[in-house]
Design a protein around this motif. Structure first.
Motif, mmCIF file in Angstrom:
data_model
loop_
_atom_site.group_PDB
_atom_site.id
_atom_site.type_symbol
_atom_site.label_atom_id
_atom_site.label_comp_id
_atom_site.label_asym_id
_atom_site.label_seq_id
_atom_site.Cartn_x
_atom_site.Cartn_y
_atom_site.Cartn_z
ATOM 1 N N LEU A 94 0.823 -1.211 0.000
ATOM 2 C CA LEU A 94 0.000 0.000 0.000
ATOM 3 C C LEU A 94 0.856 1.260 0.000
ATOM 4 N N THR A 95 2.037 1.204 0.630
ATOM 5 C CA THR A 95 2.919 2.377 0.613
ATOM 6 C C THR A 95 3.397 2.687 -0.804
ATOM 7 N N GLN A 96 3.320 1.685 -1.691
ATOM 8 C CA GLN A 96 3.676 1.902 -3.091
ATOM 9 C C GLN A 96 2.435 1.986 -3.986
ATOM 10 N N LYS A 97 1.280 2.189 -3.335
ATOM 11 C CA LYS A 97 0.007 2.323 -4.046
ATOM 12 C C LYS A 97 -0.348 1.052 -4.834
ATOM 13 N N LEU A 98 0.013 -0.083 -4.283
ATOM 14 C CA LEU A 98 -0.307 -1.370 -4.895
ATOM 15 C C LEU A 98 -1.431 -2.030 -4.109
ATOM 16 N N ARG A 99 -2.519 -2.298 -4.785
ATOM 17 C CA ARG A 99 -3.641 -2.987 -4.157
ATOM 18 C C ARG A 99 -3.586 -4.458 -4.579
ATOM 19 N N ALA A 100 -3.405 -5.327 -3.594
ATOM 20 C CA ALA A 100 -3.195 -6.746 -3.873
ATOM 21 C C ALA A 100 -4.366 -7.349 -4.638
ATOM 22 N N LYS A 101 -5.584 -6.994 -4.267
ATOM 23 C CA LYS A 101 -6.756 -7.566 -4.940
ATOM 24 C C LYS A 101 -6.772 -7.190 -6.414
ATOM 25 N N THR A 102 -6.421 -5.956 -6.716
ATOM 26 C CA THR A 102 -6.428 -5.497 -8.103
ATOM 27 C C THR A 102 -5.380 -6.236 -8.922
ATOM 28 N N LEU A 103 -4.198 -6.392 -8.348
ATOM 29 C CA LEU A 103 -3.141 -7.099 -9.070
ATOM 30 C C LEU A 103 -3.463 -8.580 -9.213
ATOM 31 N N LEU A 104 -4.146 -9.155 -8.240
ATOM 32 C CA LEU A 104 -4.548 -10.557 -8.344
ATOM 33 C C LEU A 104 -5.539 -10.740 -9.489
ATOM 34 N N GLU A 105 -6.476 -9.809 -9.625
ATOM 35 C CA GLU A 105 -7.433 -9.883 -10.726
ATOM 36 C C GLU A 105 -6.742 -9.805 -12.073
ATOM 37 N N ASN A 106 -5.561 -9.176 -12.109
ATOM 38 C CA ASN A 106 -4.808 -9.027 -13.357
ATOM 39 C C ASN A 106 -3.723 -10.090 -13.493
ATOM 40 N N ASN A 107 -3.756 -11.104 -12.628
ATOM 41 C CA ASN A 107 -2.730 -12.169 -12.656
ATOM 42 C C ASN A 107 -1.317 -11.585 -12.603
ATOM 43 N N ASP A 108 -1.096 -10.598 -11.715
ATOM 44 C CA ASP A 108 0.191 -9.907 -11.692
ATOM 45 C C ASP A 108 0.918 -10.105 -10.363
#
Length: 422
Positions: free
Chosen positions: A378-392
């Motif tokens: 989150l400190t890097q503005k990364l949302r885990a759920k969003t990246l999971l949806e994108n297979n990233d």
């Protein structure tokens, strides 16, 4: 256990697991006696094929020659056995040419000769010799579709066998009347030797109809030439009981359970109680992660079914149905889903890596997770759920500097997962 470094502990477990299934440790005890009146030819394919060939050279008593094909950057120096590198997981012309040369090499052998076949995971793509009427380009497209579909390895290899001129036992038939001894490092849940690398030297119980059923199940479109090949039965493989296999033998020399037990022994040695969950877990990576997370929470909060500190260890081969455009193999996907499910629960750490050192088609073996992973994201503005949806998963753990980069290990018993609960 206040002095335990969770990250280093988990990395050491992975290292112990990989070391236990190395060719140099596992192969020598299974070498057959050299033929008295014939020659010995060594052939093989897979991510571990070059390391297996080197182990043969070091321990063989007698003359040998041959050829093995392995993935790019997985080769090692051999003196008497030629090593060719080719593409994985999508085959290329180098793999097709190597398979063609191998089939030519085994022609004209006698019943006094011995063929030593070295097989490990990845051989399906590396031995790419399309059946007559099917092009390499068609097989490449089909491979890509299968990899994205979420199909299990047994399903993918069923299709591959029936579209090949070398898999599904056909390589062994080409060696006749020579005796074939196959040594295998298993990368498939259940360790069925006929599934490993699509069983080039083993009879095949599956049928063309089974292959068509897999393609229908996952909605994979195929060209007319492939459909006709399967519907006509032209792609049928030799079956169990075929007398042409009577003199042959095979030995599975390394399996996922060996790796898990080695990791468990290391955990015991440093005072953490290990529990091996299973060596054959399959299913969607993100779903498998949710189950692991639920178990870890139960241990952490209820002391059930295990008391902490402990480590839950598992193996197998999960799958990813690709829906997004991100980077990441099944182990990064597992960890990202685990992170979402655990939501920063304290005292839980994890590692997930492929024992071949390559997670999917990336340059990492896997990644590490800690209870602070979501917060650091989150400190890097990364949302885990969003990246999971994108297979990233790769992108997420790369940003956290939590990728595990081992380089090619030159062995392969598939996934290794360890969840540490302190």
């Amino acid at each position: 256990m206040t002095t335990l470094n969770p990250r280093q502990f988990l990395l050491d477990l992975y290292g112990s697991a990989v070391d236990a299934v190395s060719a140099e440790k596992c192969l020598p005890a299974y070498l057959p006696e050299p033929p008295k009146n014939g020659r010995t030819l060594v052939i093989g394919a897979g991510k571990g094929a070059a390391a297996m060939a080197r182990a043969v050279e070091r321990h063989w008593k007698g003359d040998i020659s041959g050829l093995v094909v392995t993935r790019y950057e997985h080769g090692v120096d051999c003196e008497r056995i030629e090593v060719i590198e080719a593409a994985h997981p999508v085959p290329d012309e180098a793999g097709r040419a190597a398979a063609g040369r191998m089939m030519e090499m085994v022609q004209g052998l006698s019943e006094n000769d011995l063929v030593l076949c070295l097989i490990s995971g990845g051989g399906s793509s590396l031995l790419a010799l399309p059946a007559p009427g099917i092009t390499l380009e068609q097989k490449q497209a089909l491979n890509k579709a299968l990899l994205k579909s979420g199909a299990a390895i047994s399903e993918m290899n069923c299709v591959r066998k029936h579209l090949s001129a070398i898999k599904g036992g056909r390589l062994a038939l080409a060696c006749a009347p020579a005796r074939v001894v196959t040594l295998l490092i298993s990368d498939v849940p259940g360790d069925d030797p006929g599934i490993i690398a699509s069983g080039p030297t083993l009879p095949d119980p599956t049928t063309c109809a089974d292959a068509l059923a897999v393609l229908r199940k996952y909605g994979i479109a195929i060209p007319d030439s492939i459909r006709e090949h399967l519907e006509s039965g032209a792609g049928e493989t030799p079956k169990p009981g075929d007398p042409r296999f009577a003199r042959n033998s095979h030995h599975v020399i390394a399996i996922a359970q060996d790796a898990l037990e080695a990791a468990a022994a290391h955990a015991h040695a440093v005072g953490i109680t290990p529990y091996i969950l299973s060596d054959g877990i399959e299913g969607e990576s993100r779903d498998v992660a949710i189950v692991h997370a639920a178990m870890a929470r139960q241990v952490a909060t209820r002391g059930q079914p295990f008391q902490r500190p402990c480590v839950i260890i598992s193996g197998g081969e999960t799958t990813v149905t690709v829906r997004g455009s991100g980077r990441g193999g099944r182990n990064a996907e597992f960890l990202l889903s685990l992170a979402v499910a655990l939501d920063g629960h304290p005292g839980i750490h994890a590692v997930a890596c492929d024992t071949d050192g390559i997670d999917g088609s990336e340059d990492n073996a896997g990644a590490l997770y800690g209870p602070d992973s979501l917060e650091r994201g989150l400190t890097q503005k990364l949302r885990a759920k969003t990246l999971l949806e994108n297979n990233d998963g790769y992108g997420y753990f790369s940003a956290l500097n939590d990728l595990v980069v081992s380089g090619p290990t030159r062995t392969n018993v598939n996934d290794f997962r360890a969840v540490l609960i302190l």
